[in-house]
Design an enzyme around this catalytic site. Structure first.
Site, PDB file in Angstrom:
ATOM      1  N   ASP A  57      17.381   8.850  -5.556  1.00 35.29           N
ATOM      2  CA  ASP A  57      18.482   8.803  -4.588  1.00 35.29           C
ATOM      3  C   ASP A  57      18.730   7.343  -4.201  1.00 35.29           C
ATOM      4  O   ASP A  57      17.987   6.457  -4.606  1.00 35.29           O
ATOM      5  CB  ASP A  57      18.159   9.641  -3.333  1.00 35.29           C
ATOM      6  N   ASP A  59      19.392   4.694  -1.029  1.00 36.85           N
ATOM      7  CA  ASP A  59      19.317   4.485   0.415  1.00 36.85           C
ATOM      8  C   ASP A  59      20.085   3.221   0.762  1.00 36.85           C
ATOM      9  O   ASP A  59      19.924   2.189   0.109  1.00 36.85           O
ATOM     10  CB  ASP A  59      17.852   4.331   0.845  1.00 36.85           C
ATOM     11  N   ASP A 136       7.918  -0.174   4.293  1.00 30.79           N
ATOM     12  CA  ASP A 136       6.499   0.039   4.024  1.00 30.79           C
ATOM     13  C   ASP A 136       5.919  -0.949   3.002  1.00 30.79           C
ATOM     14  O   ASP A 136       5.054  -1.761   3.321  1.00 30.79           O
ATOM     15  CB  ASP A 136       6.209   1.505   3.663  1.00 30.79           C
TER      16      ASP A 136
HETATM   17  P1  ATP Z   1      11.932   7.720  -3.534  1.00 33.28           P
HETATM   18  O1  ATP Z   1      13.308   7.967  -2.954  1.00 33.28           O
HETATM   19  O2  ATP Z   1      11.913   7.487  -4.984  1.00 33.28           O
HETATM   20  O3  ATP Z   1      10.948   8.721  -3.065  1.00 33.28           O
HETATM   21  P2  ATP Z   1      11.999   5.487  -1.771  1.00 33.28           P
HETATM   22  O4  ATP Z   1      11.198   4.219  -1.723  1.00 33.28           O
HETATM   23  O5  ATP Z   1      13.475   5.339  -1.890  1.00 33.28           O
HETATM   24  O6  ATP Z   1      11.409   6.352  -2.935  1.00 33.28           O
HETATM   25  P3  ATP Z   1      12.525   6.984   0.602  1.00 33.28           P
HETATM   26  O7  ATP Z   1      11.668   7.974   1.267  1.00 33.28           O
HETATM   27  O8  ATP Z   1      13.817   7.405   0.027  1.00 33.28           O
HETATM   28  O9  ATP Z   1      11.622   6.294  -0.489  1.00 33.28           O
HETATM   29  O10 ATP Z   1      12.757   5.809   1.654  1.00 33.28           O
HETATM   30  C1  ATP Z   1      13.687   4.743   1.436  1.00 33.28           C
HETATM   31  C2  ATP Z   1      13.111   3.440   1.946  1.00 33.28           C
HETATM   32  O11 ATP Z   1      12.862   3.537   3.353  1.00 33.28           O
HETATM   33  C3  ATP Z   1      11.761   3.067   1.363  1.00 33.28           C
HETATM   34  O12 ATP Z   1      11.880   2.426   0.129  1.00 33.28           O
HETATM   35  C4  ATP Z   1      11.206   2.151   2.425  1.00 33.28           C
HETATM   36  O13 ATP Z   1      11.787   0.890   2.375  1.00 33.28           O
HETATM   37  C5  ATP Z   1      11.684   2.840   3.701  1.00 33.28           C
HETATM   38  N1  ATP Z   1      10.677   3.811   4.184  1.00 33.28           N
HETATM   39  C6  ATP Z   1      10.619   5.130   3.902  1.00 33.28           C
HETATM   40  N2  ATP Z   1       9.588   5.723   4.512  1.00 33.28           N
HETATM   41  C7  ATP Z   1       8.960   4.765   5.207  1.00 33.28           C
HETATM   42  C8  ATP Z   1       7.830   4.731   6.060  1.00 33.28           C
HETATM   43  N3  ATP Z   1       7.113   5.852   6.287  1.00 33.28           N
HETATM   44  N4  ATP Z   1       7.479   3.547   6.611  1.00 33.28           N
HETATM   45  C9  ATP Z   1       8.214   2.435   6.376  1.00 33.28           C
HETATM   46  N5  ATP Z   1       9.271   2.393   5.584  1.00 33.28           N
HETATM   47  C10 ATP Z   1       9.662   3.528   4.998  1.00 33.28           C
HETATM   48 MG    MG Z   2      14.889   6.911  -1.781  1.00 24.41          MG
END
Ligand code: ATP
Ligand code: MG
Length: 418
Positions: A57, A59, A136
């Site tokens: 996805d 963001d 994170d």
């Molecule tokens: P994926 O969508 O492939 O699972 P992602 O890194 O995009 O991986 P998401 O859960 O969509 O993960 O979150 C988007 C972004 O938001 C992350 O890349 C990170 O920068 C931030 N983020 C998400 N969860 C946390 C958290 N628990 N603590 C700090 N930052 C976070």
């Molecule tokens: Mg994501």
């Protein structure tokens, strides 16, 4: 850890092209930009494209406040308890848009913290610089700027991407205390990307693993699905186990893992799930979770297996206790999944009864969960439950016969209709 001035990589020097970004995400980025706001792609959408993978996805982060975002899009909904986020929908795709937030150690104000854990985090930041520190991992903190297509890297995330390293931004202990789910995320990204967890990020995990007890069970459930149903279940399970996190998620199963058959069953279901995903076959959470809780179920059922006991009733009762949320079952499994799980379990009794009356057996083939129940039986046989091997081949033979018959029957029906 966070640079005051980010490394800026202009468009000609990186390989993130607009072709890699979904049309929906581009629409949102352009609309925000056109309306005078800053807008960046961040997180998995940048990380995965830079690694040559397809993101799950996209963001987006902006200086527009949630209400301002909502006014820009008529297909937008504000959601979230911990964070207020905007979801903008284009057909089936949802693009998540967040307002810049402030990190917690820059003196600009704190999120609401209880025992070190952030329970609400809506301190908005003014700039992308503010936002970078609350992400994170370094590899999740690379920003793609829609105004000039450059990348901004505040935490040396590009270097860590190149070196294959998962590294938390800031002090790992504090960051895990703020949000213990970050421990699961570290494992998930290491498993998904085949990366190494840098030692300062890795070392505190076993000691802090029990902080997961403070996480709402529904959030844990979502994380469990991401860990085990995204094509890297084998690696996730291995690492979760190694870091003492599996024990926190499924303590009743962990207690059975010294039994090599139980361990094999879990490893096998993870392996089969990964294989199905890589072959683009559908996977069901109910099947995987039924397997995850099978070892404690079987243990407790075997204890009851004396003459005169109604095993079906026992199984239902043990199953319900295993699924009930309590200290031992922290992952909330919603009913739409726990109901088919229980059906799969119950079918195990029906599939392993003495086979004599053939008509009755054929009736079982019409059970809506028959296929899952049968596959589950095969899984148990593969894992080394020797008492079911014979039944598994019996059903396999029956199905082989049936397969010959099914198309003939269908064809007949077809002819008679025409
Ligand atoms: P994926 O969508 O492939 O699972 P992602 O890194 O995009 O991986 P998401 O859960 O969509 O993960 O979150 C988007 C972004 O938001 C992350 O890349 C990170 O920068 C931030 N983020 C998400 N969860 C946390 C958290 N628990 N603590 C700090 N930052 C976070
Ligand atoms: Mg994501």
């Amino acid at each position: 850890m966070i640079r005051k001035t980010p490394i800026c990589v202009p468009r000609p020097e990186h390989n993130l092209s607009r072709h890699n970004i979904s049309q929906a995400a581009l629409n949102v980025l352009y609309q925000l930009h056109k309306s005078g706001y800053q807008a960046f792609l961040v997180g998995g959408g940048v990380r995965d494209v830079l690694l040559g993978q397809t993101p799950k996805d996209f963001d987006i982060v902006t200086n527009a406040l949630p209400e301002q975002i909502r006014k820009l899009f008529n297909n937008c909904r504000l959601i979230g308890r911990r964070f207020v986020l905007a979801h903008v929908r284009f057909n089936r795709e949802i693009v998540e848009v967040a307002t810049f937030r402030s990190s917690h150690d820059n003196g600009q104000g704190e999120g609401i913290v209880e025992n070190g854990q952030i329970v609400r985090d809506n301190v908005y930041g003014d700039t992308v610089d503010d936002d970078a520190g609350r992400r994170d991992f370094t590899i999740n903190s690379i920003y793609y700027n829609i105004s000039d297509f450059s990348l901004l890297d505040y935490a040396n995330g590009i270097k860590d991407l190149q070196d294959g390293i998962i590294r938390l931004i800031g002090d790992p202990v504090l960051r895990y205390q703020e949000d213990p789910v970050r421990m699961l995320r570290a494992i998930r990204f290491a498993a998904k990307l085949g990366f190494t967890i840098e030692s300062k990020t890795a070392v505190p995990i076993p000691k802090l693993a029990n902080l997961l007890a403070n996480i709402p069970p529904a959030r844990l459930f979502e994380e469990v699905l991401k860990l085990f149903l995204s094509g890297h279940a084998v690696a996730s399970f291995k690492k979760l186990h190694q870091y003492g996190l599996f024990q926190q998620l499924f303590p009743q199963t962990e207690a059975c893992l010294e039994n090599p058959i139980a361990l094999k069953l879990i490893e096998q279901v993870m392996c089969d799930t990964d294989e199905r995903i890589s072959n683009k076959k559908p996977v069901t959470p109910a099947f995987l979770l039924a397997a995850l809780l099978w070892p404690p179920l079987l243990n407790q059922l075997s204890d009851k297996e004396t003459k005169g006991v109604n095993l079906q009733e026992e199984l239902i009762e043990i199953g319900q206790k295993l699924l009930a949320r309590n200290k031992l079952q922290r992952v909330a499994i919603p009913r739409r999944i726990s109901v088919p799980m229980q059906e799969i379990w119950l079918l195990q009794l029906r599939l392993t009864r003495q086979r004599k009356v053939k008509k009755k057996n054929l009736k079982l083939l019409e059970h809506p969960q028959f296929r899952a129940g049968y596959d589950f039986l095969l899984l148990r046989a593969k894992a080394g439950e020797s008492q079911v091997v014979e039944f598994a081949s019996w059903w396999t033979n029956l199905l082989a016969d049936k397969n010959v018959n099914v198309p003939i029957k269908r064809r007949r029906r077809h002819y008679s209709n025409s």
